[in-house]
Scaffold this active site. Structure first.
Site, PDB file in Angstrom:
ATOM      1  N   CYS A   1     -75.026  26.920  -4.934  1.00  6.04           N
ATOM      2  CA  CYS A   1     -74.389  26.396  -4.054  1.00  6.04           C
ATOM      3  C   CYS A   1     -73.069  24.810  -5.584  1.00  6.04           C
ATOM      4  O   CYS A   1     -74.799  24.568  -5.805  1.00  6.04           O
ATOM      5  CB  CYS A   1     -74.747  25.950  -2.842  1.00  6.04           C
ATOM      6  SG  CYS A   1     -74.051  24.262  -2.604  1.00  6.04           S
ATOM      7  N   GLU A   2     -72.371  24.719  -5.550  1.00  4.44           N
ATOM      8  CA  GLU A   2     -72.057  23.734  -5.983  1.00  4.44           C
ATOM      9  C   GLU A   2     -71.992  22.289  -5.065  1.00  4.44           C
ATOM     10  O   GLU A   2     -72.515  21.562  -5.555  1.00  4.44           O
ATOM     11  CB  GLU A   2     -70.644  23.725  -6.260  1.00  4.44           C
ATOM     12  CG  GLU A   2     -69.422  23.858  -4.758  1.00  4.44           C
ATOM     13  CD  GLU A   2     -68.399  23.929  -5.320  1.00  4.44           C
ATOM     14  OE1 GLU A   2     -67.344  23.382  -4.407  1.00  4.44           O
ATOM     15  OE2 GLU A   2     -67.925  24.113  -6.273  1.00  4.44           O
TER      16      GLU A   2
ATOM     17  N   CYS B   1     -79.709  26.854   0.733  1.00  3.85           N
ATOM     18  CA  CYS B   1     -79.128  24.900   1.000  1.00  3.85           C
ATOM     19  C   CYS B   1     -79.247  25.084   3.528  1.00  3.85           C
ATOM     20  O   CYS B   1     -79.557  24.061   3.293  1.00  3.85           O
ATOM     21  CB  CYS B   1     -77.558  24.468   0.937  1.00  3.85           C
ATOM     22  SG  CYS B   1     -76.384  25.591   1.199  1.00  3.85           S
TER      23      CYS B   1
ATOM     24  N   HIS C   1     -77.392  31.993   2.019  1.00  2.00           N
ATOM     25  CA  HIS C   1     -77.967  30.187   1.357  1.00  2.00           C
ATOM     26  C   HIS C   1     -79.126  29.344   1.900  1.00  2.00           C
ATOM     27  O   HIS C   1     -79.254  28.794   2.641  1.00  2.00           O
ATOM     28  CB  HIS C   1     -76.497  29.584   1.328  1.00  2.00           C
ATOM     29  CG  HIS C   1     -75.323  29.836   1.547  1.00  2.00           C
ATOM     30  ND1 HIS C   1     -74.668  29.318   0.448  1.00  2.00           N
ATOM     31  CD2 HIS C   1     -74.956  31.225   2.125  1.00  2.00           C
ATOM     32  CE1 HIS C   1     -73.397  30.135   0.750  1.00  2.00           C
ATOM     33  NE2 HIS C   1     -73.440  31.551   1.026  1.00  2.00           N
TER      34      HIS C   1
END
Length: 211
Positions: A100-101, A171, A169
């Site tokens: 994830c950026e 995050c 994800h």
């Protein structure tokens, strides 16, 4: 003079940055890792961490190797001796690992990619390589989906493309809301898949077939 980092591939430079990026030296990168280790409260000079900056930078070079590969190199060779086959080609359950950026935390999942050839077909492994090239960059799942579609469309010009990504994800599971087992699904359709809902149903049926 500092090296200039210019990501390559289908529209990648424009999507990643509006201008070339000066690439720091390996020594600069290792020093940054030492700073982060100290910032979290550990001693970068202790035995277990003294070589961590070198290992970290080496790992990052591999994990983000997609910045230095061009998907066009894998899609430029096609095969036309397919006995007149012009129906759907589906490569299902391609595993991928990306980051994830926003938090530089991993997200992992599977890609399902189908296309209707308009002439030649590409080797099946090349589709998986395209997924890997874009996944090995800082990403959002939405952008990853769109980049895969764009590369295939640009280099194969098929009559239609269908792409679905399913991923979890870190995050979401390691920080913030901390919800385990949540899947995110993104899709994008072009050509006959976009124009004919029945083709989307067929794609989804083939993807889910046998499950």
């Amino acid at each position: 003079m500092d090296a200039i980092l210019k990501p390559i591939g289908s529209q990648v430079e424009a999507e990643v940055s509006s201008k070339p990026v000066a690439r720091p030296s390996r020594e600069d990168a290792e020093a940054a890792v030492r700073t982060l280790l100290a910032w979290v409260g550990d001693d970068p000079d202790r035995e277990g961490l003294v070589d961590t900056p070198k290992r970290f930078v080496k790992a990052y070079k591999e994990i983000f190797g997609g910045y230095f590969e061009d998907p066009a190199e894998h899609l430029k060779r096609t095969f036309e001796e397919v006995g007149g086959y012009d129906d759907i080609i589906l490569v299902r359950d391609i595993p991928f690992h990306s980051h994830c950026e926003h938090h530089v935390l991993p997200f992992d999942g599977h890609a399902h990619i189908a296309y209707y050839p308009s002439g030649g077909v590409v080797g099946l492994s090349k589709i998986a390589r395209v997924v890997d090239i874009f996944a090995k960059r800082l990403q959002t799942q939405e952008n990853l989906t769109a980049q895969i579609v764009s590369a295939i469309d640009e280099h194969l010009s098929p009559r239609g493309i269908a792409v679905m990504l399913e991923a979890e994800h870190k995050c979401m599971s390691m920080r913030g809301i901390r919800k385990e087992g949540v899947s995110t699904v993104t899709t994008q359709f072009t050509g006959v898949f976009r124009d004919d809902p029945a083709e989307q149903v067929r794609f989804m049926t083939l993807v889910r077939g046998g499950r």
